[in-house]
Design an enzyme around this catalytic site. Structure first.
Site, PDB file in Angstrom:
ATOM      1  N   GLY A  53      -7.556  -1.131  -0.128  1.00  0.00           N
ATOM      2  CA  GLY A  53      -6.618  -0.182   0.464  1.00  0.00           C
ATOM      3  C   GLY A  53      -6.764   0.001   1.962  1.00  0.00           C
ATOM      4  N   HIS A  54      -7.698  -0.701   2.583  1.00  0.00           N
ATOM      5  CA  HIS A  54      -7.949  -0.499   4.027  1.00  0.00           C
ATOM      6  C   HIS A  54      -8.051  -1.840   4.723  1.00  0.00           C
ATOM      7  CE1 HIS A  54      -9.951   1.076   7.692  1.00  0.00           C
ATOM      8  NE2 HIS A  54      -9.373   2.199   7.360  1.00  0.00           N
ATOM      9  N   PHE A  55      -7.079  -2.495   5.044  1.00  0.00           N
ATOM     10  CA  PHE A  55      -5.670  -2.284   4.758  1.00  0.00           C
ATOM     11  C   PHE A  55      -5.162  -3.502   4.011  1.00  0.00           C
ATOM     12  CE2 PHE A  55      -6.576   0.083   8.662  1.00  0.00           C
ATOM     13  CZ  PHE A  55      -6.113   1.332   8.327  1.00  0.00           C
ATOM     14  N   ILE A  60      -9.968  -4.207   7.136  1.00  0.00           N
ATOM     15  CA  ILE A  60     -10.829  -3.761   8.233  1.00  0.00           C
ATOM     16  C   ILE A  60     -11.856  -2.792   7.649  1.00  0.00           C
ATOM     17  CG2 ILE A  60     -10.919  -2.461  10.406  1.00  0.00           C
ATOM     18  CD1 ILE A  60      -8.040  -3.407  10.933  1.00  0.00           C
TER      19      ILE A  60
END
Length: 151
Positions: A53-55, A60
Protein backbone atom coordinates in the site's frame (compact mmCIF):
# COMPACT_ATOMS: atom_id res chain seq x y z
CA UNK A 1 27.75 -17.51 16.45
CA UNK A 2 29.68 -14.28 16.16
CA UNK A 3 33.39 -14.55 15.46
CA UNK A 4 34.04 -10.80 15.61
CA UNK A 5 33.12 -9.15 18.91
CA UNK A 6 32.07 -6.00 17.05
CA UNK A 7 29.50 -7.73 14.83
CA UNK A 8 26.07 -9.03 15.83
CA UNK A 9 24.08 -11.53 13.78
CA UNK A 10 20.30 -11.87 13.81
CA UNK A 11 20.27 -14.43 16.66
CA UNK A 12 22.02 -11.94 18.94
CA UNK A 13 19.80 -9.07 17.79
CA UNK A 14 16.72 -11.13 18.68
CA UNK A 15 18.12 -11.56 22.20
CA UNK A 16 18.44 -7.78 22.61
CA UNK A 17 15.31 -6.38 20.93
CA UNK A 18 11.70 -7.32 21.73
CA UNK A 19 10.64 -6.64 18.10
CA UNK A 20 9.62 -9.49 15.81
CA UNK A 21 8.33 -9.86 12.23
CA UNK A 22 7.10 -7.75 10.60
CA UNK A 23 8.52 -5.03 12.82
CA UNK A 24 12.12 -6.12 13.35
CA UNK A 25 14.02 -3.68 11.12
CA UNK A 26 17.67 -4.48 11.90
CA UNK A 27 19.12 -7.45 10.01
CA UNK A 28 22.70 -7.27 11.24
CA UNK A 29 25.06 -5.11 13.26
CA UNK A 30 28.18 -4.44 11.20
CA UNK A 31 30.26 -2.73 13.88
CA UNK A 32 29.90 -1.08 17.27
CA UNK A 33 31.83 0.30 20.16
CA UNK A 34 30.03 0.27 23.51
CA UNK A 35 29.08 3.75 24.65
CA UNK A 36 30.13 5.36 21.35
CA UNK A 37 28.60 4.17 18.04
CA UNK A 38 26.88 1.38 16.14
CA UNK A 39 26.49 0.59 12.41
CA UNK A 40 23.66 -1.73 11.37
CA UNK A 41 22.03 -2.87 8.15
CA UNK A 42 18.44 -3.25 6.94
CA UNK A 43 18.03 -5.12 3.66
CA UNK A 44 14.93 -3.66 2.02
CA UNK A 45 12.87 -6.34 0.25
CA UNK A 46 9.82 -5.92 -1.98
CA UNK A 47 8.27 -8.78 0.04
CA UNK A 48 7.73 -6.51 3.07
CA UNK A 49 3.97 -6.22 3.73
CA UNK A 50 3.80 -2.40 3.83
CA UNK A 51 4.92 -2.11 0.19
CA UNK A 52 1.49 -3.35 -0.94
CA UNK A 53 0.00 0.00 0.00
CA UNK A 54 2.99 2.37 0.08
CA UNK A 55 2.70 2.90 -2.84
CA UNK A 56 1.13 0.51 -5.39
CA UNK A 57 3.31 0.53 -8.50
CA UNK A 58 5.97 2.75 -6.82
CA UNK A 59 7.02 1.11 -3.54
CA UNK A 60 8.83 3.43 -1.10
CA UNK A 61 9.90 2.57 2.44
CA UNK A 62 7.76 4.71 4.77
CA UNK A 63 9.80 7.40 6.50
CA UNK A 64 8.51 6.40 9.93
CA UNK A 65 10.01 2.93 9.36
CA UNK A 66 13.38 4.44 8.49
CA UNK A 67 13.20 6.28 11.82
CA UNK A 68 12.09 3.08 13.58
CA UNK A 69 15.05 1.18 12.10
CA UNK A 70 17.39 3.87 13.44
CA UNK A 71 15.61 3.74 16.82
CA UNK A 72 16.09 -0.03 16.97
CA UNK A 73 19.79 0.46 16.23
CA UNK A 74 19.98 2.94 19.13
CA UNK A 75 18.27 0.37 21.34
CA UNK A 76 20.92 -2.21 20.50
CA UNK A 77 23.68 0.31 21.23
CA UNK A 78 22.03 1.16 24.55
CA UNK A 79 21.74 -2.53 25.51
CA UNK A 80 25.35 -3.23 24.55
CA UNK A 81 26.57 -0.13 26.41
CA UNK A 82 24.59 -0.43 29.64
CA UNK A 83 24.21 -4.19 29.84
CA UNK A 84 21.19 -6.34 30.53
CA UNK A 85 18.11 -4.73 31.98
CA UNK A 86 16.67 -5.75 35.32
CA UNK A 87 13.48 -7.86 35.18
CA UNK A 88 10.53 -5.59 34.38
CA UNK A 89 12.66 -2.87 32.78
CA UNK A 90 12.42 -1.73 29.15
CA UNK A 91 13.99 0.87 26.90
CA UNK A 92 11.35 3.13 25.40
CA UNK A 93 11.64 5.40 22.39
CA UNK A 94 11.13 8.73 24.15
CA UNK A 95 11.51 11.39 21.47
CA UNK A 96 12.82 12.53 18.16
CA UNK A 97 14.14 15.89 17.01
CA UNK A 98 15.43 17.34 13.76
CA UNK A 99 14.23 14.44 11.58
CA UNK A 100 14.97 15.06 7.91
CA UNK A 101 14.34 12.84 4.89
CA UNK A 102 16.73 13.39 2.00
CA UNK A 103 15.79 10.73 -0.61
CA UNK A 104 13.51 7.69 -0.93
CA UNK A 105 14.44 4.14 0.06
CA UNK A 106 13.12 1.46 -2.31
CA UNK A 107 13.10 -2.34 -2.55
CA UNK A 108 16.55 -3.71 -3.30
CA UNK A 109 18.31 -1.01 -1.28
CA UNK A 110 20.61 -1.88 1.58
CA UNK A 111 20.11 0.77 4.23
CA UNK A 112 22.95 1.38 6.68
CA UNK A 113 22.02 2.97 10.00
CA UNK A 114 24.78 4.76 11.89
CA UNK A 115 23.98 5.88 15.43
CA UNK A 116 26.23 7.65 17.90
CA UNK A 117 25.82 8.17 21.62
CA UNK A 118 25.63 11.83 22.61
CA UNK A 119 24.72 12.05 26.32
CA UNK A 120 22.53 10.82 29.17
CA UNK A 121 20.64 13.28 31.34
CA UNK A 122 17.70 12.82 33.72
CA UNK A 123 17.18 9.22 32.64
CA UNK A 124 17.09 10.07 28.93
CA UNK A 125 19.83 9.00 26.56
CA UNK A 126 20.32 11.04 23.40
CA UNK A 127 21.62 9.58 20.13
CA UNK A 128 22.39 11.06 16.72
CA UNK A 129 21.34 8.85 13.81
CA UNK A 130 21.83 8.79 10.07
CA UNK A 131 20.58 6.30 7.48
CA UNK A 132 22.45 5.83 4.21
CA UNK A 133 21.93 3.99 0.93
CA UNK A 134 24.93 3.66 -1.39
CA UNK A 135 26.82 6.09 0.84
CA UNK A 136 24.18 8.83 0.44
CA UNK A 137 22.18 10.17 3.37
CA UNK A 138 18.49 9.22 3.18
CA UNK A 139 17.49 10.31 6.68
CA UNK A 140 18.97 11.90 9.77
CA UNK A 141 17.55 12.57 13.23
CA UNK A 142 18.30 12.99 16.91
CA UNK A 143 16.58 10.35 19.05
CA UNK A 144 16.06 9.85 22.77
CA UNK A 145 15.34 6.68 24.70
CA UNK A 146 14.44 6.16 28.34
CA UNK A 147 15.07 3.22 30.63
CA UNK A 148 11.93 2.52 32.63
CA UNK A 149 10.10 -0.12 34.61
CA UNK A 150 7.01 -1.64 33.00
CA UNK A 151 3.72 -0.22 34.27
Amino acid sequence: MTTDTHTLHIEEILELLPHRYPFLLVDRVLDFEEGRFLRAVKNVSVNEPFFQGHFPGKPILPGVLILEAMAQATGILAFKSVGKLEPGELYYFAGIDEARFKRPVVPGDQMIMEVTFEKTRRGLTRFKGVALVDGKVVCEATMMCARSREA
